[in-house]
Design a protein around this motif. Structure first.
Motif, PDB file in Angstrom:
ATOM      1  N   ALA A 297       7.108  43.310  66.937  1.00 48.52           N
ATOM      2  CA  ALA A 297       8.069  43.890  67.876  1.00 48.52           C
ATOM      3  C   ALA A 297       8.967  44.910  67.184  1.00 48.52           C
ATOM      4  CB  ALA A 297       8.909  42.793  68.522  1.00 48.52           C
ATOM      5  N   LEU A 298       9.209  44.681  65.900  1.00 47.40           N
ATOM      6  CA  LEU A 298      10.132  45.551  65.169  1.00 47.40           C
ATOM      7  C   LEU A 298       9.635  46.996  65.113  1.00 47.40           C
ATOM      8  CD1 LEU A 298      12.799  44.757  63.958  1.00 47.40           C
ATOM      9  CD2 LEU A 298      11.731  44.733  61.709  1.00 47.40           C
ATOM     10  N   PHE A 299       8.326  47.170  65.290  1.00 45.44           N
ATOM     11  CA  PHE A 299       7.803  48.537  65.260  1.00 45.44           C
ATOM     12  C   PHE A 299       8.238  49.350  66.474  1.00 45.44           C
ATOM     13  CE2 PHE A 299       5.417  46.865  61.821  1.00 45.44           C
ATOM     14  CZ  PHE A 299       5.100  47.950  61.037  1.00 45.44           C
ATOM     15  N   LEU A 300       8.860  48.691  67.444  1.00 46.23           N
ATOM     16  CA  LEU A 300       9.411  49.437  68.573  1.00 46.23           C
ATOM     17  C   LEU A 300      10.757  50.048  68.217  1.00 46.23           C
ATOM     18  CD1 LEU A 300       8.622  46.918  71.415  1.00 46.23           C
ATOM     19  CD2 LEU A 300       7.710  49.227  71.207  1.00 46.23           C
ATOM     20  N   LEU A 301      11.340  49.554  67.144  1.00 46.75           N
ATOM     21  CA  LEU A 301      12.691  49.967  66.804  1.00 46.75           C
ATOM     22  C   LEU A 301      12.839  51.477  66.572  1.00 46.75           C
ATOM     23  CD1 LEU A 301      15.391  48.646  66.582  1.00 46.75           C
ATOM     24  CD2 LEU A 301      15.002  48.280  64.160  1.00 46.75           C
ATOM     25  N   PRO A 302      11.924  52.102  65.815  1.00 48.01           N
ATOM     26  CA  PRO A 302      12.081  53.547  65.599  1.00 48.01           C
ATOM     27  C   PRO A 302      12.204  54.335  66.899  1.00 48.01           C
ATOM     28  CG  PRO A 302      10.314  52.693  64.227  1.00 48.01           C
ATOM     29  CD  PRO A 302      10.769  51.563  65.086  1.00 48.01           C
ATOM     30  N   VAL A 303      11.395  53.949  67.899  1.00 51.56           N
ATOM     31  CA  VAL A 303      11.465  54.625  69.195  1.00 51.56           C
ATOM     32  C   VAL A 303      12.884  54.526  69.746  1.00 51.56           C
ATOM     33  CG1 VAL A 303      10.563  54.656  71.548  1.00 51.56           C
ATOM     34  CG2 VAL A 303       9.089  53.964  69.659  1.00 51.56           C
ATOM     35  N   LEU A 304      13.432  53.310  69.687  1.00 54.36           N
ATOM     36  CA  LEU A 304      14.740  53.086  70.278  1.00 54.36           C
ATOM     37  C   LEU A 304      15.831  53.802  69.511  1.00 54.36           C
ATOM     38  CD1 LEU A 304      14.210  49.354  71.064  1.00 54.36           C
ATOM     39  CD2 LEU A 304      14.125  51.284  72.623  1.00 54.36           C
ATOM     40  N   VAL A 305      15.673  53.872  68.196  1.00 55.99           N
ATOM     41  CA  VAL A 305      16.664  54.590  67.400  1.00 55.99           C
ATOM     42  C   VAL A 305      16.691  56.060  67.804  1.00 55.99           C
ATOM     43  CG1 VAL A 305      17.243  55.367  65.078  1.00 55.99           C
ATOM     44  CG2 VAL A 305      16.575  52.999  65.456  1.00 55.99           C
ATOM     45  N   VAL A 306      15.504  56.633  67.969  1.00 53.15           N
ATOM     46  CA  VAL A 306      15.440  58.039  68.376  1.00 53.15           C
ATOM     47  C   VAL A 306      16.080  58.212  69.754  1.00 53.15           C
ATOM     48  CG1 VAL A 306      13.892  59.921  69.018  1.00 53.15           C
ATOM     49  CG2 VAL A 306      13.413  58.551  66.991  1.00 53.15           C
ATOM     50  N   VAL A 307      15.713  57.329  70.684  1.00 46.20           N
ATOM     51  CA  VAL A 307      16.280  57.417  72.032  1.00 46.20           C
ATOM     52  C   VAL A 307      17.800  57.340  71.978  1.00 46.20           C
ATOM     53  CG1 VAL A 307      16.501  56.188  74.224  1.00 46.20           C
ATOM     54  CG2 VAL A 307      14.255  56.543  73.225  1.00 46.20           C
ATOM     55  N   ALA A 308      18.303  56.364  71.211  1.00 46.10           N
ATOM     56  CA  ALA A 308      19.754  56.188  71.127  1.00 46.10           C
ATOM     57  C   ALA A 308      20.405  57.432  70.523  1.00 46.10           C
ATOM     58  CB  ALA A 308      20.077  54.953  70.290  1.00 46.10           C
ATOM     59  N   ALA A 309      19.778  57.991  69.494  1.00 44.73           N
ATOM     60  CA  ALA A 309      20.363  59.163  68.836  1.00 44.73           C
ATOM     61  C   ALA A 309      20.464  60.334  69.808  1.00 44.73           C
ATOM     62  CB  ALA A 309      19.516  59.545  67.620  1.00 44.73           C
ATOM     63  N   VAL A 310      19.392  60.556  70.576  1.00 44.84           N
ATOM     64  CA  VAL A 310      19.418  61.670  71.532  1.00 44.84           C
ATOM     65  C   VAL A 310      20.476  61.439  72.608  1.00 44.84           C
ATOM     66  CG1 VAL A 310      18.067  63.013  73.170  1.00 44.84           C
ATOM     67  CG2 VAL A 310      16.992  62.143  71.120  1.00 44.84           C
ATOM     68  N   MET A 311      20.547  60.179  73.088  1.00 41.00           N
ATOM     69  CA  MET A 311      21.560  59.832  74.091  1.00 41.00           C
ATOM     70  C   MET A 311      22.959  60.152  73.576  1.00 41.00           C
ATOM     71  SD  MET A 311      20.926  57.827  76.962  1.00 41.00           S
ATOM     72  CE  MET A 311      19.454  57.298  77.775  1.00 41.00           C
ATOM     73  N   LEU A 312      23.210  59.742  72.326  1.00 40.31           N
ATOM     74  CA  LEU A 312      24.536  59.958  71.747  1.00 40.31           C
ATOM     75  C   LEU A 312      24.840  61.448  71.650  1.00 40.31           C
ATOM     76  CD1 LEU A 312      24.773  57.260  68.955  1.00 40.31           C
ATOM     77  CD2 LEU A 312      26.126  57.460  71.028  1.00 40.31           C
ATOM     78  N   ARG A 313      23.845  62.209  71.248  1.00 37.34           N
ATOM     79  CA  ARG A 313      24.034  63.660  71.154  1.00 37.34           C
ATOM     80  C   ARG A 313      24.401  64.251  72.498  1.00 37.34           C
ATOM     81  NH1 ARG A 313      22.134  67.303  66.920  1.00 37.34           N
ATOM     82  NH2 ARG A 313      22.429  68.955  68.436  1.00 37.34           N
ATOM     83  N   LEU A 314      23.636  63.838  73.522  1.00 38.26           N
ATOM     84  CA  LEU A 314      23.911  64.323  74.877  1.00 38.26           C
ATOM     85  C   LEU A 314      25.321  63.955  75.291  1.00 38.26           C
ATOM     86  CD1 LEU A 314      20.764  63.641  77.067  1.00 38.26           C
ATOM     87  CD2 LEU A 314      21.795  65.826  76.495  1.00 38.26           C
ATOM     88  N   ALA A 315      25.683  62.695  75.022  1.00 42.34           N
ATOM     89  CA  ALA A 315      26.994  62.221  75.440  1.00 42.34           C
ATOM     90  C   ALA A 315      28.084  63.008  74.720  1.00 42.34           C
ATOM     91  CB  ALA A 315      27.130  60.731  75.144  1.00 42.34           C
ATOM     92  N   ARG A 316      27.900  63.237  73.420  1.00 37.47           N
ATOM     93  CA  ARG A 316      28.918  63.941  72.665  1.00 37.47           C
ATOM     94  C   ARG A 316      29.061  65.371  73.170  1.00 37.47           C
ATOM     95  NH1 ARG A 316      27.661  62.827  67.156  1.00 37.47           N
ATOM     96  NH2 ARG A 316      28.172  60.735  67.870  1.00 37.47           N
ATOM     97  N   ARG A 317      27.918  65.992  73.439  1.00 40.51           N
ATOM     98  CA  ARG A 317      27.956  67.370  73.903  1.00 40.51           C
ATOM     99  C   ARG A 317      28.770  67.486  75.185  1.00 40.51           C
ATOM    100  NH1 ARG A 317      23.182  70.103  76.537  1.00 40.51           N
ATOM    101  NH2 ARG A 317      24.505  69.249  78.170  1.00 40.51           N
ATOM    102  N   THR A 318      28.543  66.540  76.099  1.00 40.08           N
ATOM    103  CA  THR A 318      29.265  66.633  77.362  1.00 40.08           C
ATOM    104  C   THR A 318      30.725  66.255  77.181  1.00 40.08           C
ATOM    105  OG1 THR A 318      28.476  64.436  77.852  1.00 40.08           O
ATOM    106  CG2 THR A 318      27.304  66.248  78.866  1.00 40.08           C
TER     107      THR A 318
END
Lengths: 322, 287
Positions: A297-318
């Motif tokens: 299951a841990l191999f799903l983590l990289p996907v989620l890290v990327v998703v979270a990072a992009v979300m944070l970027r979007l949130a910060r930008r706005t």
């Protein structure tokens, strides 16, 4: 937004003292007025709950993947990289990793196309738009396990209505055993995921479209832009942030989903359609090897890290833009 | 000029055709559930190789026998009760945690609010797939295996972050002036929350109730992991897992269960979807 509530000037021009109720000035300030304390009291329980039941399990998931924990007993010891060394050369694991990737990429590409198409058409002012939106949303609202069940029946090896229709239209010479052939089984799984996710993406993109300022579009029309130019040069670029949100949700929900594969094929035929989620379930829960399940299951983590990072970027930008 | 009009007509027609096809794709499984639930077995179990038997319509009159079987001979109603129980308790827990937290994030904790809010929201994205294994341990430590209470403890881990985020948005949309005027009038902050904010937030709270409940109804993975006896199952688990007897699928009853369960959720969901999307995208749309 940046102003702390206490310092923001009240609306109306009357000086505060005038508006004070008789007697109110003498009321003792109590806990109920201590904003910082109140804020912490109101937020605290939720933070604790989330830390205790999402944060700690999340860390536990990582610890377990380095352990020999089994379902039966509660004690376990750390075994270093043993679980990872066990799964890394495992062809079933490779297959699951590849399937997860394939499923996510293909289904999200299809979702984006379908969602943008439907949103643009619906936004162009269609009669019966609300009714169509209601119908389009059904797949997203229905519990995924029940929907998967309906698809199992639709793809049934003997009674498949798809096969009947293809035959009746003269498009099919042989027979399609949807869950008997790895490629067909993956096609079925991807179909269900697309079916489930595109309505949600449609609604998000539609919300994005209606947020595009009307004057920008009118300006484009005045400048002589036709439907396609307006779409490609005005609407789609402005839609990008919203489309990214839709894709991020899609990627998260699709790559981590267990129910569709579990109910459609349960990994079969010959373990060819496992995704990381179902393999982790099989090894960890059914097989009782929690450590190895956690490692998968841990191999799903990289996907989620990327998703979270992009979300944070979007949130910060706005946040800056707001 | 005429060329342009002709072209516009063609574009329109293509658009209608496209949206019609897409809508058919979305709706078709529900139509199929409907047909299957009401067809007599001799109309249902005709091999798809028989091209003379059109499966898309009723070839013999419809029947209610599958629906009757579902209600009288299966545990369907027990699952409805279990689902309502878990849903109600989880909704209550969610409101108790999420409403104050949402307000605190919106008004009381200043600049930290935004970041904490996002951090909370991100925990909603941590999937069951990653957490069911550690939860399996936690549930067995708490001795909650095969108990509805395991779901009651675990479901708020996704409803609370999500609903806190939604409520934060609702509370923010209440004009600050109203609250400040009330405080100038001598109300304490707590009184403002009770007497000014809560009445205005009713629709937001209602939305949260609906979504927490539908999230519970849709959950499958945790239920599959922690519940093993048929009498303790929820709808989303019991219908696909326990309505199948051995290898025999009672497709009529199965599809009736799927349809009857889905319709109310779908209708309610549709009524509230705009708020839901506004909550999810309020970051990306603001800019």
């Amino acid at each position: 937004m940046a102003l702390p509530s206490g310092t923001q000037p009240a609306s109306g021009s009357a000086p505060p003292a005038v508006a004070v109720r008789p007697g109110a000035a003498f009321r003792r300030r109590t806990l109920a007025d201590r904003e910082d304390l109140l804020g912490r009291l109101m937020l605290g329980p939720t933070l604790l709950y989330v830390i205790a039941l999402a944060g700690i399990p999340f860390l536990l998931a990582i610890v377990l993947s380095f352990s020999d924990a089994r379902a039966g007993s509660l004690s376990f010891s750390l075994v270093g990289l043993r679980n990872f060394l066990a799964i890394l050369p495992d062809p079933q694991f490779h297959r699951a990793l590849w399937n997860t990737l394939l499923l996510t990429v293909v289904s999200q590409a299809a979702v984006l196309v379908l969602a943008t198409t439907s949103a643009v058409i619906l936004d162009a002012g269609l009669p019966g738009r609300r009714a169509i939106r209601f119908l389009l949303l059904l797949p997203w609202a229905v519990p995924v396990s029940l929907a998967s069940l309906a698809w199992v029946w639709i793809f049934d090896s003997t009674f498949s209505v798809i096969n009947w229709t293809l035959k009746a239209l003269g498009l099919l010479r042989t027979w399609l055993f949807w869950f008997g052939d790895p490629a067909l089984a993956m096609t079925a799984i991807i179909t269900v995921h697309v079916w489930r996710m595109f309505p949600f993406a449609t609604v998000i993109v539609l919300a994005g479209l209606s947020a595009i300022p009307q004057d920008i579009r009118e300006a484009a029309v005045v400048d002589g832009a036709g439907f396609w130019r307006r779409l490609l040069q005005v609407d789609l670029p402005l839609l990008l942030p919203v489309a990214i949100v839709a894709v991020l949700f899609g990627v998260t929900f699709t790559s981590t989903d267990l129910s569709v594969v579990y109910l459609l094929t349960n990994g079969g035929p010959y373990n060819s359609t496992h995704v990381l989620a179902t393999l982790a379930f099989q090894r960890g829960i059914l097989g009782g090897d929690l450590g190895q399940g956690a490692a998968v299951a841990l191999f799903l983590l990289p996907v989620l890290v990327v998703v979270a990072a992009v979300m944070l970027r979007l949130a910060r930008r706005t946040e800056v833009g707001a | 000029m005429r060329m342009r009009r002709a072209r516009r007509v063609v574009v329109r027609a293509a658009q209608y055709a496209a949206i019609a096809l897409i809508t058919l794709f979305a709706v078709f499984p529900f139509y199929w559930m409907f047909l299957t639930a009401l067809k007599q077995n001799r109309d249902l179990y005709v091999g798809a190789t028989n091209l003379h038997h059109v499966p898309w319509v009723f070839n013999v009159p419809p029947t209610l026998e599958h629906v009757q079987l579902l209600f009288q001979r299966t545990a369907y109603l027990v699952w409805v009760r279990n689902t309502v129980f878990v849903g109600a308790v989880v909704v209550a827990i969610t409101l108790v945690f999420a409403a104050p937290a949402g307000y605190a994030l919106a008004r009381l904790v200043g600049r930290w609010g935004e970041r904490l809010g996002i951090a909370l929201f991100l925990t909603y994205l941590v999937p069951p797939t990653l957490l069911f294994i550690p939860f399996a341990r936690i549930v067995s430590v708490l001795h909650l295996q095969n108990s509805l209470w395991s779901l009651v403890v675990i479901y708020p881990t996704f409803t609370v972050p999500f609903c806190t985020w939604l409520l934060m948005g609702f509370f923010r949309s209440i004009p600050r002036d109203l609250e400040e005027q009330a405080m100038i009038d001598g109300y304490s902050r707590l009184a403002v929350i009770r007497k000014v904010v809560m009445p205005l937030a009713v629709s937001g709270l209602l939305t949260v109730v609906i979504f927490a409940f539908t999230l519970v109804m849709q959950e499958f993975v945790y239920a599959l992991t922690f519940i093993s006896s048929v009498q303790k199952m929820t709808l989303s688990l019991g219908v696909p897992v326990a309505l199948v007897r051995g290898d025999v699928f009672y497709w009529g009853s199965l599809m009736a269960a799927a349809l009857i369960t889905s319709i109310p959720i779908a209708i309610v969901y549709n009524l509230f979807i705009d708020r839901f999307v506004a909550g999810l995208t309020h970051g990306a749309l603001k800019g």
